[in-house]
Design a protein around this motif. Structure first.
Motif, PDB file in Angstrom:
ATOM      1  N   GLY A   1       8.829   8.146   3.200  1.00 16.70           N
ATOM      2  CA  GLY A   1       9.930   8.126   2.242  1.00 16.70           C
ATOM      3  C   GLY A   1      10.174   9.548   1.761  1.00 16.70           C
ATOM      4  N   TRP A   2      11.434   9.834   1.465  1.00 15.37           N
ATOM      5  CA  TRP A   2      11.776  11.201   1.068  1.00 15.37           C
ATOM      6  C   TRP A   2      11.187  11.533  -0.291  1.00 15.37           C
ATOM      7  CZ3 TRP A   2      13.567  14.345   4.615  1.00 15.37           C
ATOM      8  CH2 TRP A   2      14.010  15.610   4.224  1.00 15.37           C
TER       9      TRP A   2
ATOM     10  N   SER B   1      10.767  11.048   5.250  1.00 12.23           N
ATOM     11  CA  SER B   1      11.486   9.826   5.598  1.00 12.23           C
ATOM     12  C   SER B   1      11.785   9.824   7.080  1.00 12.23           C
ATOM     13  CB  SER B   1      12.790   9.722   4.792  1.00 12.23           C
ATOM     14  OG  SER B   1      13.653  10.803   5.112  1.00 12.23           O
ATOM     15  N   SER B   2      12.229   8.664   7.572  1.00 15.57           N
ATOM     16  CA  SER B   2      12.505   8.539   8.992  1.00 15.57           C
ATOM     17  C   SER B   2      13.618   7.534   9.218  1.00 15.57           C
ATOM     18  CB  SER B   2      11.251   8.097   9.753  1.00 15.57           C
ATOM     19  OG  SER B   2      11.538   7.900  11.118  1.00 15.57           O
ATOM     20  N   SER B   3      14.399   7.777  10.261  1.00 17.09           N
ATOM     21  CA  SER B   3      15.398   6.807  10.688  1.00 17.09           C
ATOM     22  C   SER B   3      14.882   5.981  11.858  1.00 17.09           C
ATOM     23  CB  SER B   3      16.687   7.537  11.109  1.00 17.09           C
ATOM     24  OG  SER B   3      16.418   8.460  12.151  1.00 17.09           O
TER      25      SER B   3
ATOM     26  N   GLU C   1       7.503   5.217  12.656  1.00 15.22           N
ATOM     27  CA  GLU C   1       6.694   4.974  11.464  1.00 15.22           C
ATOM     28  C   GLU C   1       5.524   4.044  11.795  1.00 15.22           C
ATOM     29  OE1 GLU C   1       8.865   3.561   8.124  1.00 15.22           O
ATOM     30  OE2 GLU C   1      10.532   4.954   8.403  1.00 15.22           O
TER      31      GLU C   1
ATOM     32  N   ARG D   1      11.072  15.397   8.016  1.00 14.36           N
ATOM     33  CA  ARG D   1      11.442  14.095   8.563  1.00 14.36           C
ATOM     34  C   ARG D   1      10.413  13.629   9.592  1.00 14.36           C
ATOM     35  NH1 ARG D   1      16.056  16.487   9.813  1.00 14.36           N
ATOM     36  NH2 ARG D   1      15.880  15.866  12.006  1.00 14.36           N
TER      37      ARG D   1
END
Length: 346
Positions: A234-235, A206-208, A213, A178
């Motif tokens: 992105g995952w 991915s990131s929240s 980012e 992440r």
């Protein structure tokens, strides 16, 4: 045996806290147990954390199950006469991070009372367990320091280690996890401004946190590293991740004060790849031995850059370290038959 595997979760966030539950459930089923997987929401804010603990405490899963395995806190709060805890971390903002910028406890009487109430509650709830296992020595040390409780280390394996392979190495050092500030991908990008070899860096995850980012993208642009650093935001699909790691030169995982060795370290080792980590990365240091199965460096761009260059310029030694990393998986007993035996026999 009828087993309830109980854990808290954060909606729409995948990561190690989810994987350990999903994979444990699958392996328990394969070993012939009946399993009920229970995810519960958790609000750890100062305003709601005590209500969260009370709501967990009032739950009853004992009448229909023979055993409960609690994973992510505050699942350990739930009562069960045959409770086993596989403890992966505290609610750290009320423990070791309480007096840091990452903590949420107010530095006043009310804040200290809340912190102490949570610690007292956790100690009483954990002491009810028939056995307490942790995912690392560092988490076990925190349990002893803050709660006065002994535990045993039970390292979490990957679901299927056989998917990874020792492919032909390219020139990329990969970071697959992440994208979060405490994972410090920004430090890796800064390091690439100092490398002297043609080594490349691939950051995937991915990131929240959209601002983080943007920060990474801006760093690549500001340092003119578009030809050296690839950002895959992105995952990754599982098969793509396997190929990414298995064809890499090496891996890098340099979080700040991590709770365990981290699945990225284990994934790299499964693919016969060494990992670079930092002196302050916490649980990674339980797996990585400097110069033997990876590199341990100061958490500075220059020191990381020198490590990246070592991977590239001495590829024979990099291969040898990767072989040692793979052997370390067996040396530490990181396998599911051992995990299932411990969690069901305690």
């Amino acid at each position: 045996m009828k087993i309830a595997v109980v854990s808290s979760f954060v909606p729409f966030i995948d990561g190690g806290g989810r994987f350990i539950v999903e994979w444990l459930v699958q392996k328990l089923l394969e070993h012939g147990h009946q399993v009920e997987k229970i995810y519960l929401p958790s609000d750890e804010s100062n305003e709601s954390v005590l209500q969260t603990l009370l709501s967990y405490r009032l739950l009853n899963v004992a009448d229909s199950t023979d055993r409960m395995i609690a994973i992510r806190p505050p699942a350990h709060t739930i009562r069960h006469p045959n409770k086993v805890v596989w403890f992966i971390h505290h609610m750290r903002s009320y423990y070791d991070l309480a007096d840091t910028p990452y903590g949420s406890v107010l530095n006043n009487g009310d804040g200290h009372a809340l912190r102490d109430a949570i610690r007292t509650h956790d100690t009483l709830a954990l002491a009810e367990a028939k056995a307490i296992f942790t995912n690392s020595k560092i988490v076990g040390d925190r349990l002893l320091k803050f709660n006065g409780l002994q535990s045993r280390v039970l390292y979490p394996p990957l679901l299927d280690i056989s998917k990874y392979y020792n492919g032909a190495a390219n020139d990329e050092i990969v970071s697959v996890c992440r994208l979060e500030a405490h994972k410090r991908q920004d430090l890796l990008v800064r390091a690439m401004a100092h490398v002297k070899s043609p080594v490349k860096l691939r950051i995937a995850g991915s990131s929240s946190n959209e601002s983080y980012e943007r920060r990474l993208r801006n760093l690549v642009k500001d340092f003119g590293l578009q030809d050296k650093v690839k950002l895959d935001i992105g995952w990754l699909a599982e098969n793509e991740k396997v190929h990414c790691v298995s064809r890499s030169l090496a891996s890098v995982y340099a979080p700040q004060d991590e709770d365990s060795y981290g699945y990225p370290t284990l994934e790299a080792a499964a693919a016969y790849r060494p990992t670079l980590t930092c002196l302050d990365s916490g649980g990674t240091l339980e797996f990585i031995r400097d110069g033997e199965n990876g590199l341990i460096v100061e958490p500075t761009p220059l020191a990381i850059a020198e490590g990246f260059d070592r991977f590239y310029l001495d590829k024979l030694h990099t291969v040898r370290m990767g072989q040692s990393a793979n052997a370390t998986i067996q040396d530490l007993g990181i396998r599911w038959d051992h995990v299932i035996k411990q969690l069901t026999a305690a």
